[in-house]
Design a protein around this motif. Structure first.
Motif, PDB file in Angstrom:
ATOM      1  N   ARG A   6       0.833  -1.198   0.000  1.00 60.24           N
ATOM      2  CA  ARG A   6       0.000   0.000   0.000  1.00 60.24           C
ATOM      3  C   ARG A   6       0.874   1.257   0.000  1.00 60.24           C
ATOM      4  O   ARG A   6       0.578   2.232  -0.688  1.00 60.24           O
TER       5      ARG A   6
ATOM      6  N   LYS B  73      -8.829   3.812   0.081  1.00 62.04           N
ATOM      7  CA  LYS B  73      -8.973   2.691   1.017  1.00 62.04           C
ATOM      8  C   LYS B  73     -10.431   2.506   1.449  1.00 62.04           C
ATOM      9  O   LYS B  73     -10.782   1.499   2.047  1.00 62.04           O
TER      10      LYS B  73
ATOM     11  N   ASN C 249      -8.088  -4.369  -2.739  1.00 60.81           N
ATOM     12  CA  ASN C 249      -6.982  -3.691  -2.046  1.00 60.81           C
ATOM     13  C   ASN C 249      -7.424  -3.085  -0.731  1.00 60.81           C
ATOM     14  O   ASN C 249      -6.724  -3.174   0.277  1.00 60.81           O
ATOM     15  N   SER C 250      -8.600  -2.426  -0.746  1.00 56.97           N
ATOM     16  CA  SER C 250      -9.016  -1.762   0.492  1.00 56.97           C
ATOM     17  C   SER C 250      -9.452  -2.794   1.536  1.00 56.97           C
ATOM     18  O   SER C 250      -9.164  -2.646   2.718  1.00 56.97           O
TER      19      SER C 250
ATOM     20  N   TYR D  59      -6.381  -4.094   3.030  1.00 58.32           N
ATOM     21  CA  TYR D  59      -5.752  -3.092   3.902  1.00 58.32           C
ATOM     22  C   TYR D  59      -6.401  -3.108   5.291  1.00 58.32           C
ATOM     23  O   TYR D  59      -5.719  -3.176   6.310  1.00 58.32           O
ATOM     24  N   TRP D  60      -7.745  -3.070   5.310  1.00 58.39           N
ATOM     25  CA  TRP D  60      -8.422  -3.008   6.625  1.00 58.39           C
ATOM     26  C   TRP D  60      -8.215  -4.307   7.393  1.00 58.39           C
ATOM     27  O   TRP D  60      -8.037  -4.294   8.614  1.00 58.39           O
TER      28      TRP D  60
END
Ligand code: HEM
Length: 520
Positions: A237, A250, A256-257, A260-261
């Protein structure tokens, strides 16, 4: 006549039309004016070589494609080979000057930051801090200073010497794994080194035992694969953000998001109980809570929380994530490349082994005293970093005023970055750059004693963990040399097929065939 025409116009129905026309022309005018102004501001850079670019997007499409393929620093390296030691790439019409002369890189960072003409770019700072909250590497000025001041003593070479047993124990664990596999199965050494470095940094910072079979009572167990995956998501990221992805992305429902979380949540769940305990110990001045192990009590986390009251839950979590990430991949991939080069350079392998054997004969192990005699192994690590500068893209800078680099006027607002892969292979600075030659770091002649060693960064933000990394890698390589002979399953291609998440790594994870050493 004019009165006739105006009389015919129906003002009420044409007003929206006029407003739209006016709106569009003023937006186009403003954009055009800004474009023209920028073009003029950066005119001096047009004399620098540049890769072919799109008229509107500049080199952004090539950069984004390289990030997607996990090859960004290879792209910079290729451009350096084609365009020379200073060139410019364009993000739209925002220029980024790329340097690849090691001395120029070092001087630019050190002098530029000292006299204030160059500062760390806001985009990069935000990208760092968006990984897990405000962290040392993402801060500047006094916010950075107080953090660095508290951590410096913990990572000095004298403080680290007390961890030699922990490091030895973690390295011995790697040796045991290799012994179990050799000679029947090949071993991917990169994940093995990832586990090693993760266990060491987790032990130092969080007080988690390095022993795979031990648990720590202060929080969830260290699950190497899951933790590594979470750290890789945050690292990637960073790379995307540093090259232009917007922070708000995000919040979109993309893979991807979601990753990420999930990564952030996983890391927080792993760290929160430990951070809270460290804060509880600080507040209640309790050093001997029943659920606390002695390793945790002596961990850097507990010490730092007690020493610096500015640290709170959020910043301690963020800093721990930073140290886990910075302390794992960096040294692990460097070790992989070093093992690869050793296998392909039998003269160096044998010389290194002779030195290790001599040291071993006196004590039967590696300790803080005989470590000093392993200068050749340290030279192998430096040489590895020269050729495979894994942290190739440290934080780029931005010119605060018109400034001059290597005789070239760099206008205010220009970003300055570097290709460390190209810098490490600069033939003007490192003779026979393609040859793996650790001796170049030991030769005390005038020309070579000042060889630039910029792979741990330059200037104030130079790597905090340099001594730790050198210590871990020296012990690990010495033990491998003591116990095994080895060869690369895929030969040189393991050292040539590189990819990059946050850092550069061997795409094939460096599979190696080990044989227990023949002692006769
Ligand atoms: C081969 C191993 C390593 C390499 C090549 C390396 C490289 C670097 C580089 C190039 C920087 C400067 C980044 C910048 O200017 O933005 C840096 C900073 C940093 N490194 Fe390392 N590193 C290594 C190992 C480690 C380890 C083991 C740790 C663990 C503590 C660590 C912690 C840090 C931290 C916290 C910073 C930020 C320092 C600051 O902002 O003041 N590094 N490293």
């Amino acid at each position: 006549m004019f009165q006739d025409i105006t009389a015919q116009i129906d003002y009420s129905s044409s007003f929206p039309y006029l407003a739209t026309v006016l709106g569009i022309s003023s937006v186009t005018g403003t954009l055009g004016w800004r474009w023209w102004k920028q073009k003029n501001t950066y005119k001096s850079l047009e004399s620098l070589p540049s890769p072919p670019k799109h008229w509107l997007l500049g080199n952004l499409p090539q950069v984004l494609a390289a990030v997607k393929q996990k090859k960004l620093f290879l792209q910079f390296f290729d451009w350096s080979k084609q365009l020379g030691s200073m060139y410019v790439i364009w993000n739209g019409n925002h220029p980024i000057v790329i340097l690849s002369n090691p001395k120029a890189i070092e001087d630019t960072i050190v002098n530029g930051m000292r006299d204030g003409s160059l500062i760390r770019s806001e985009q990069m700072r935000k990208a760092w801090n968006d990984m897990s909250g405000p962290i040392m590497i993402g801060e500047t000025g006094t916010e950075w200073q107080w953090r660095r001041k508290v951590w410096n003593p913990e990572f000095s070479s004298s403080s680290l010497s007390k961890y030699i047993e922990i490091i030895n124990q973690a390295c011995e664990q790697v040796i045991e794994t290799v012994k179990e596999a050799a000679p029947l199965r090949e071993v991917e050494v990169d994940p093995l080194f990832v586990e090693l470095t993760m266990r060491v940094i987790s032990s130092l910072v969080l007080g988690i035992p390095v022993d795979r079979n031990s648990t720590s009572p202060e929080g969830p167990p260290l699950e190497v694969t899951k933790l590594y995956e979470a750290m890789s998501v945050l690292g990637y990221r960073f790379l995307r953000q540093a090259t232009g992805e917007k922070r708000w992305m995000k919040y979109l429902p993309t893979k991807n998001s979601r990753d990420y979380w999930a990564a952030k949540r996983y890391l927080e769940e792993f760290l929160i109980p430990r951070v809270d305990l460290a804060l509880q110990m600080r507040e209640q001045k309790q050093t001997d809570l029943p659920q606390v192990s002695s390793l945790f009590r002596e961990s850097m986390l507990v010490k730092i929380a007690a020493k610096e009251l500015k640290y709170n839950r959020e910043t301690l979590i963020a800093e721990s994530v930073e140290l886990l990430i910075a302390g794992t991949d960096t040294t692990a991939h460097t070790l992989s490349f070093a093992a690869g080069e050793l296998s392909l350079n039998q003269r160096i392998f044998q010389q290194a082994r002779d030195i290790v054997d001599q040291v071993w004969q006196s004590k039967g192990c590696i300790n803080t005293e005989n470590l000093k005699e392993l200068a050749y192994i340290r030279a192998i690590i430096k040489e590895t970093l020269r050729l495979y500068s894994i942290a190739s893209g440290s934080t780029s800078l931005v010119a605060q005023r018109d400034t001059v680099i290597e005789g070239q006027v760099i206008p205010r607002g220009t970003r300055v970055s570097w290709s460390m892969l190209a810098a490490g292979r600069d033939p003007e600075v490192y003779a026979n750059p393609e040859v793996f030659l650790p001796e170049r770091w030991l030769d005390k002649s005038k020309e070579t004693s000042s060889l630039p060693m910029i792979d741990f960064g330059s200037g104030t933000h130079r790597c905090l963990g340099e001594h730790l990394s050198m210590l871990e890698s020296t012990v690990m390589l010495a033990l491998l040399l003591r116990y095994f002979d080895w060869e690369l399953v895929n030969g040189r291609s393991s050292l040539e097929e590189l990819q990059q998440n946050l850092l550069i790594y061997p795409s094939d994870k460096m599979p190696v065939r080990f044989r227990l050493r023949n002692w006769e």
